[in-house]
Design a protein around this motif. Structure first.
Motif, mmCIF file in Angstrom:
data_model
loop_
_atom_site.group_PDB
_atom_site.id
_atom_site.type_symbol
_atom_site.label_atom_id
_atom_site.label_comp_id
_atom_site.label_asym_id
_atom_site.label_seq_id
_atom_site.Cartn_x
_atom_site.Cartn_y
_atom_site.Cartn_z
ATOM 1 N N GLN A 80 0.829 -1.196 0.000
ATOM 2 C CA GLN A 80 0.000 0.000 0.000
ATOM 3 C C GLN A 80 0.870 1.255 0.000
ATOM 4 O OE1 GLN A 80 -2.532 0.456 3.411
ATOM 5 N NE2 GLN A 80 -3.754 2.046 2.428
ATOM 6 N N SER A 81 1.949 1.227 0.753
ATOM 7 C CA SER A 81 2.857 2.371 0.799
ATOM 8 C C SER A 81 3.531 2.586 -0.548
ATOM 9 C CB SER A 81 3.899 2.158 1.892
ATOM 10 O OG SER A 81 4.838 3.179 1.890
ATOM 11 N N GLN A 82 3.973 1.510 -1.181
ATOM 12 C CA GLN A 82 4.610 1.630 -2.493
ATOM 13 C C GLN A 82 3.623 2.124 -3.539
ATOM 14 O OE1 GLN A 82 6.188 -2.318 -3.013
ATOM 15 N NE2 GLN A 82 8.139 -1.793 -2.014
ATOM 16 N N ALA A 83 2.383 1.633 -3.491
ATOM 17 C CA ALA A 83 1.377 2.087 -4.452
ATOM 18 C C ALA A 83 1.061 3.565 -4.252
ATOM 19 C CB ALA A 83 0.105 1.248 -4.308
ATOM 20 N N ALA A 84 0.959 3.991 -2.998
ATOM 21 C CA ALA A 84 0.687 5.405 -2.726
ATOM 22 C C ALA A 84 1.853 6.270 -3.188
ATOM 23 C CB ALA A 84 0.422 5.614 -1.239
ATOM 24 N N ARG A 85 3.064 5.794 -2.971
ATOM 25 C CA ARG A 85 4.247 6.551 -3.397
ATOM 26 C C ARG A 85 4.301 6.663 -4.922
ATOM 27 N NH1 ARG A 85 8.129 10.013 -1.396
ATOM 28 N NH2 ARG A 85 9.744 10.087 -2.957
ATOM 29 N N ALA A 86 4.019 5.553 -5.606
ATOM 30 C CA ALA A 86 4.035 5.571 -7.068
ATOM 31 C C ALA A 86 2.943 6.497 -7.609
ATOM 32 C CB ALA A 86 3.849 4.164 -7.614
ATOM 33 N N GLU A 87 1.781 6.471 -6.989
ATOM 34 C CA GLU A 87 0.693 7.348 -7.419
ATOM 35 C C GLU A 87 1.061 8.812 -7.203
ATOM 36 O OE1 GLU A 87 -3.916 8.251 -6.150
ATOM 37 O OE2 GLU A 87 -3.099 6.256 -5.803
ATOM 38 N N PHE A 88 1.669 9.110 -6.071
ATOM 39 C CA PHE A 88 2.107 10.482 -5.798
ATOM 40 C C PHE A 88 3.180 10.925 -6.785
ATOM 41 C CE2 PHE A 88 4.991 13.448 -3.642
ATOM 42 C CZ PHE A 88 4.114 14.501 -3.436
ATOM 43 N N ASP A 89 4.135 10.048 -7.057
ATOM 44 C CA ASP A 89 5.198 10.391 -8.011
ATOM 45 C C ASP A 89 4.622 10.656 -9.402
ATOM 46 O OD1 ASP A 89 7.071 10.175 -6.016
ATOM 47 O OD2 ASP A 89 7.765 8.175 -6.606
ATOM 48 N N ASP A 90 3.664 9.824 -9.825
ATOM 49 C CA ASP A 90 3.024 10.044 -11.123
ATOM 50 C C ASP A 90 2.286 11.384 -11.149
ATOM 51 O OD1 ASP A 90 3.973 7.640 -12.066
ATOM 52 O OD2 ASP A 90 2.113 6.551 -11.669
ATOM 53 N N TYR A 91 1.612 11.696 -10.055
ATOM 54 C CA TYR A 91 0.895 12.968 -9.978
ATOM 55 C C TYR A 91 1.868 14.135 -10.067
ATOM 56 C CZ TYR A 91 -1.656 16.909 -8.061
ATOM 57 O OH TYR A 91 -2.195 18.141 -7.867
ATOM 58 N N VAL A 92 2.973 14.038 -9.346
ATOM 59 C CA VAL A 92 3.954 15.125 -9.375
ATOM 60 C C VAL A 92 4.519 15.293 -10.769
ATOM 61 C CG1 VAL A 92 6.242 15.808 -8.538
ATOM 62 C CG2 VAL A 92 4.528 15.006 -6.929
ATOM 63 N N ARG A 93 4.784 14.190 -11.458
ATOM 64 C CA ARG A 93 5.314 14.290 -12.824
ATOM 65 C C ARG A 93 4.317 14.947 -13.764
ATOM 66 N NH1 ARG A 93 6.600 8.954 -12.034
ATOM 67 N NH2 ARG A 93 8.639 8.736 -11.120
ATOM 68 N N THR A 94 3.014 14.683 -13.549
ATOM 69 C CA THR A 94 2.014 15.247 -14.464
ATOM 70 C C THR A 94 1.798 16.728 -14.238
ATOM 71 O OG1 THR A 94 0.176 14.647 -13.001
ATOM 72 C CG2 THR A 94 0.790 13.058 -14.722
ATOM 73 N N VAL A 95 1.970 17.198 -13.004
ATOM 74 C CA VAL A 95 1.704 18.608 -12.737
ATOM 75 C C VAL A 95 2.970 19.447 -12.637
ATOM 76 C CG1 VAL A 95 -0.474 18.110 -11.579
ATOM 77 C CG2 VAL A 95 1.619 18.297 -10.233
ATOM 78 N N ALA A 96 4.113 18.794 -12.674
ATOM 79 C CA ALA A 96 5.373 19.552 -12.565
ATOM 80 C C ALA A 96 5.551 20.415 -13.799
ATOM 81 C CB ALA A 96 6.549 18.610 -12.390
ATOM 82 N N ASP A 97 6.059 21.592 -13.587
ATOM 83 C CA ASP A 97 6.294 22.519 -14.677
ATOM 84 C C ASP A 97 7.470 22.032 -15.510
ATOM 85 O OD1 ASP A 97 7.019 26.051 -14.906
ATOM 86 O OD2 ASP A 97 5.872 24.744 -16.214
ATOM 87 N N SER A 98 7.387 22.223 -16.795
ATOM 88 C CA SER A 98 8.445 21.734 -17.677
ATOM 89 C C SER A 98 9.627 22.689 -17.761
ATOM 90 C CB SER A 98 7.871 21.482 -19.070
ATOM 91 O OG SER A 98 7.431 22.703 -19.614
ATOM 92 N N GLY A 99 9.637 23.712 -16.968
ATOM 93 C CA GLY A 99 10.742 24.658 -17.004
ATOM 94 C C GLY A 99 10.316 26.017 -17.507
#
Length: 131
Positions: A80-99
């Motif tokens: 559950q912790s790994q799945a939550a971490r992966a979901e958070f990482d995916d979310y951060v990648r999608t909303v992170a500014d490209s520069g």
């Protein structure tokens, strides 16, 4: 202060230990119920049986559940912790500014220098980045 004088230090210490043990017990019961209901490898009847067992005979039920499923509880927590971490990482990648616009103009300039695009396409990308 006659009430405080009638309650010696060791009784205060013992009361604190009992209260701490009671809080730990309540947390353990909630933990067991959470694990029972989040399991996907058991049927509803099995979950109901464990729930009734833990409610009717709490000490025995919790101890038997921990003996029978203790290591699996840890594995489910890790998953559950790994799945939550992966979901958070995916979310951060999608909303992170490209520069920002500067990075987009720089990419377009490199494409222009490499010959992948012409000057008109570079100007269009630059205008789009600055818009």
């Amino acid at each position: 202060m006659p009430i405080a004088a009638d309650y010696p230090f060791l009784n205060i210490f013992w009361t604190m230990i009992i209260f701490f043990a009671w809080v730990c017990w309540i947390l353990l019961i909630f933990r067991v119920f959470a694990d029972i209901f989040r399991r996907s490898d058991t049927s509803g009847w099995t979950k109901a049986a464990w729930t009734v067992f833990v409610i009717v005979l709490p000490f025995v039920g919790v101890l038997i559940y921990l003996i029978a499923n203790g290591s699996a509880m840890g594995h489910r927590d890790v998953q559950q912790s790994q799945a939550a971490r992966a979901e958070f990482d995916d979310y951060v990648r999608t909303v992170a500014d490209s520069g920002g616009p500067a990075a987009e103009i720089d990419k377009a300039k490199r494409l222009l220098d490499d010959g992948a695009i012409d000057q008109a396409e570079y100007d269009a990308l630059k205008a789009k980045a600055l818009a």
